[in-house]
Design a protein around this motif. Structure first.
Motif, PDB file in Angstrom:
ATOM      1  N   ALA A  92      78.088  21.923  55.373  1.00  0.00           N
ATOM      2  CA  ALA A  92      78.974  21.029  54.636  1.00  0.00           C
ATOM      3  C   ALA A  92      78.193  19.812  54.159  1.00  0.00           C
ATOM      4  N   GLY A  93      78.577  19.307  53.000  1.00  0.00           N
ATOM      5  CA  GLY A  93      77.862  18.185  52.407  1.00  0.00           C
ATOM      6  C   GLY A  93      76.805  18.695  51.432  1.00  0.00           C
ATOM      7  N   PRO A  94      76.469  17.909  50.417  1.00  0.00           N
ATOM      8  CA  PRO A  94      75.563  18.374  49.367  1.00  0.00           C
ATOM      9  C   PRO A  94      74.185  18.807  49.855  1.00  0.00           C
ATOM     10  N   GLU A  95      73.616  18.089  50.832  1.00  0.00           N
ATOM     11  CA  GLU A  95      72.255  18.415  51.256  1.00  0.00           C
ATOM     12  C   GLU A  95      72.183  19.778  51.949  1.00  0.00           C
ATOM     13  N   ALA A  96      73.122  20.039  52.863  1.00  0.00           N
ATOM     14  CA  ALA A  96      73.133  21.340  53.542  1.00  0.00           C
ATOM     15  C   ALA A  96      73.465  22.453  52.561  1.00  0.00           C
ATOM     16  N   THR A  97      74.391  22.183  51.649  1.00  0.00           N
ATOM     17  CA  THR A  97      74.749  23.166  50.626  1.00  0.00           C
ATOM     18  C   THR A  97      73.539  23.567  49.799  1.00  0.00           C
ATOM     19  N   GLN A  98      72.733  22.591  49.433  1.00  0.00           N
ATOM     20  CA  GLN A  98      71.577  22.861  48.585  1.00  0.00           C
ATOM     21  C   GLN A  98      70.614  23.832  49.240  1.00  0.00           C
ATOM     22  N   VAL A  99      70.418  23.712  50.535  1.00  0.00           N
ATOM     23  CA  VAL A  99      69.504  24.613  51.236  1.00  0.00           C
ATOM     24  C   VAL A  99      69.948  26.061  51.046  1.00  0.00           C
ATOM     25  N   ALA A 100      71.263  26.308  51.201  1.00  0.00           N
ATOM     26  CA  ALA A 100      71.767  27.676  51.131  1.00  0.00           C
ATOM     27  C   ALA A 100      71.824  28.211  49.702  1.00  0.00           C
ATOM     28  N   LEU A 101      72.258  27.389  48.749  1.00  0.00           N
ATOM     29  CA  LEU A 101      72.472  27.899  47.397  1.00  0.00           C
ATOM     30  C   LEU A 101      71.210  27.940  46.557  1.00  0.00           C
ATOM     31  N   VAL A 102      70.301  26.995  46.744  1.00  0.00           N
ATOM     32  CA  VAL A 102      69.007  27.113  46.068  1.00  0.00           C
ATOM     33  C   VAL A 102      68.240  28.295  46.655  1.00  0.00           C
ATOM     34  N   VAL A 358      69.308  36.121  56.716  1.00  0.00           N
ATOM     35  CA  VAL A 358      68.557  37.367  56.926  1.00  0.00           C
ATOM     36  C   VAL A 358      67.271  37.112  57.709  1.00  0.00           C
ATOM     37  N   ARG A 359      66.976  35.832  57.961  1.00  0.00           N
ATOM     38  CA  ARG A 359      65.840  35.489  58.826  1.00  0.00           C
ATOM     39  C   ARG A 359      66.151  34.140  59.478  1.00  0.00           C
ATOM     40  N   ASP A 360      65.423  33.787  60.518  1.00  0.00           N
ATOM     41  CA  ASP A 360      65.578  32.461  61.112  1.00  0.00           C
ATOM     42  C   ASP A 360      65.305  31.408  60.042  1.00  0.00           C
ATOM     43  N   VAL A 361      66.123  30.353  60.023  1.00  0.00           N
ATOM     44  CA  VAL A 361      65.959  29.355  58.971  1.00  0.00           C
ATOM     45  C   VAL A 361      66.263  27.966  59.517  1.00  0.00           C
ATOM     46  N   ASP A 362      65.552  26.997  58.994  1.00  0.00           N
ATOM     47  CA  ASP A 362      65.731  25.577  59.319  1.00  0.00           C
ATOM     48  C   ASP A 362      66.656  24.969  58.266  1.00  0.00           C
ATOM     49  N   VAL A 363      67.817  24.481  58.697  1.00  0.00           N
ATOM     50  CA  VAL A 363      68.739  23.794  57.790  1.00  0.00           C
ATOM     51  C   VAL A 363      68.895  22.358  58.276  1.00  0.00           C
ATOM     52  N   LEU A 364      68.289  21.441  57.560  1.00  0.00           N
ATOM     53  CA  LEU A 364      68.343  20.018  57.899  1.00  0.00           C
ATOM     54  C   LEU A 364      67.943  19.780  59.352  1.00  0.00           C
ATOM     55  N   GLY A 365      66.917  20.489  59.812  1.00  0.00           N
ATOM     56  CA  GLY A 365      66.417  20.294  61.162  1.00  0.00           C
ATOM     57  C   GLY A 365      67.176  21.038  62.240  1.00  0.00           C
ATOM     58  N   HIS A 366      68.097  21.930  61.861  1.00  0.00           N
ATOM     59  CA  HIS A 366      68.859  22.731  62.816  1.00  0.00           C
ATOM     60  C   HIS A 366      68.416  24.185  62.749  1.00  0.00           C
TER      61      HIS A 366
END
Length: 476
Positions: A92-102, A358-366
């Motif tokens: 949620a929020g623009p920064e986290a959204t950007q990680v997933a959609l870009v 589909v793989r381990d991923v870092d989203v805003l340090g999580h």
């Protein structure tokens, strides 16, 4: 007490009955989604499971935006929650959204959508991934060129004018249902080349409605009389209809979308197979008429609540004269542009965008582990006080030149999604909504009682609980 101990009760939403109070005020233990790899420096994703099996599904459906905002305020931009028997990571929020959609590392697939709608919208464009999606989108773009949109507008103009003129003065019609019938008529005419009064139209429209509602069924088995069973039956009806009519569409070259997909050709001569055309038609019919109905309803509601905006928009519509508007004329309706954009912000037609890691991923340090279902929440972005002034207020001028609050972040305003899967029909949908409202403004004035507030039901896509009753009178 810390967030790791228990969730604070939700107090910002009215709780009119015991069931709602139970849904939203029960304190639940917080836990980690998964332990981050040692030495990674990543934080765990925190959240809670909600009620057994159903998780937070009922609360989310019941309270929509309010629940999404509460969850965001409780946990922040990266969290998890139980829903439909699964754990969903919520971005949620623009920064986290950007990680997933870009999605620059291709860590997120459309498998999240498949969990909800695969059985009913098999291999629709939104369910395809990566190179295959890119190929299909490139071919399909031929069905959404400016020339094609011009042809579609020629077809939907008379349908909208005649349909809205026939509403008459009916006291307090339920506007959502009137608009839904109208947009279904447009979809059958423009997308399938079928007259709404034909014997097949009502059956096909019912099949689409059943297929859409089945996606969020809590009982996800074909129990007789249940939504899941109705959705499967609807899918079979649609497949049979399109398969039967496809050979004739291949032979002809009509202006409807069905014909356009049959003849669409990519840069290297690629074309859709018969199965591709059927799958894409079923998906596009759903995507087109439901989102258009929701957006038209939301905009009409705000115009009813704010008559000064209704009159401002009506003045521009009347200035176009009596001719059915083409695309260039619709482009002149700048007040409706502002109203539609603000209505899309306040009520995103598609309030969640599922994905799967589909793989381990870092989203805003999580740390989000491979295999996690992921849900992107446009609603939260649209109400972020860090990106919008007084975000709960209806204020179309926020989209006007000189303010453009939607430019505060690439993903502050995202009613059409974003990235590679941004809605391919966004221009078609916007023109149709403008044409709907234009015809309404020419024919009627409409209002709601002072103090009335429309509430949305989020069981599938947003639907007004009461259908939006309005007082409708002739404009002249």
């Amino acid at each position: 007490m810390t967030i790791r101990d228990r969730i604070p009760p939700l107090t910002s939403i009215p709780l009119p009955n015991a069931v709602d109070r139970r849904l939203l005020t029960r304190r639940r233990p917080v836990s980690e989604l998964a332990a981050p790899p040692p030495g990674s420096g990543l934080a765990p994703v925190l959240g809670d499971a909600g009620a057994p099996v159903i998780g937070h599904a009922l609360a989310s459906m019941r309270f929509g935006i309010d629940f999404a905002l509460h969850h965001y305020e409780t946990y922040g931009p990266v969290s998890w929650m139980g829903s439909f028997g699964q754990r969903f990571v919520v971005l949620a929020g623009p920064e986290a959204t950007q990680v997933a959609l870009v999605n620059k590392d291709k860590a997120f697939s459309q498998e999240g959508w498949k969990f909800f709608i695969e059985r009913f919208f098999h291999r629709g464009l939104m369910l395809l991934d990566f190179e295959e999606h890119h190929l299909h989108r490139r071919i399909m773009q031929e069905a959404f060129t400016r020339d094609r949109l011009t042809g579609y507008a020629r077809q939907f103009g008379p349908v909208l004018r005649d349909g809205i003129a026939n509403w008459g003065e009916t006291g307090r019609p339920r506007l959502y249902w009137a608009l839904k019938r109208l947009t279904l008529d447009v979809a059958t005419r423009v997308f399938m080349g079928m007259r709404s009064e034909s014997g097949h139209a009502a059956r096909i429209n019912r099949a689409f409605v059943d297929s859409v509602r089945a996606a969020t069924a809590l009982v996800r088995f074909p129990v007789p009389g249940g939504r899941w069973a109705a959705g499967l039956a609807g899918r079979r009806t649609l497949e049979a209809y399109f398969a039967e009519n496809l050979p004739a569409k291949r032979r002809a070259n009509g202006e409807d979308l069905f014909s356009a997909l049959c003849h669409a050709t990519g840069e290297d001569g690629e074309q859709f197979s018969d199965d591709d055309v059927i799958n894409h038609m079923i998906f596009l019919m759903m995507a087109a008429h439901d989102t258009t109905t929701i957006t038209s309803t939301a905009a009409a509601y705000h115009l009813a609540k704010h008559p000064e905006w209704q009159e401002r928009a009506r003045e521009e519509s009347l200035a176009l004269g009596d001719e059915l508007p083409g695309l260039a004329a619709l482009d002149e309706l700048t007040t409706l542009d502002l109203v539609i954009k603000e209505s899309l912000r306040l009520t995103a037609p598609v309030p969640s965008l599922p994905r799967k890691a589909v793989r381990d991923v870092d989203v805003l340090g999580h740390y989000v582990p491979a295999g996690s279902f992921v849900n992107v929440s446009p609603n939260t972005n649209h109400f972020s006080p860090g990106h919008w002034t007084d975000p709960h207020a209806f204020d179309p001028e926020r989209f006007a030149e000189g303010r453009r609050e939607d430019k505060s972040h690439r993903y502050a305003w995202m009613p059409f999604g974003g990235g590679a899967h941004k809605c391919i029909g966004l221009h078609f949908g916007t023109y149709e909504v403008k044409a709907v409202l234009h015809e309404m403004l020419r024919a009627y004035r409409w209002s709601v009682p002072e103090g009335y507030r429309m509430r949305w039901d989020y069981v599938s896509l947003p639907v007004p609980v009461d259908g939006l009753p309005v007082r409708l009178t002739r404009a002249v």
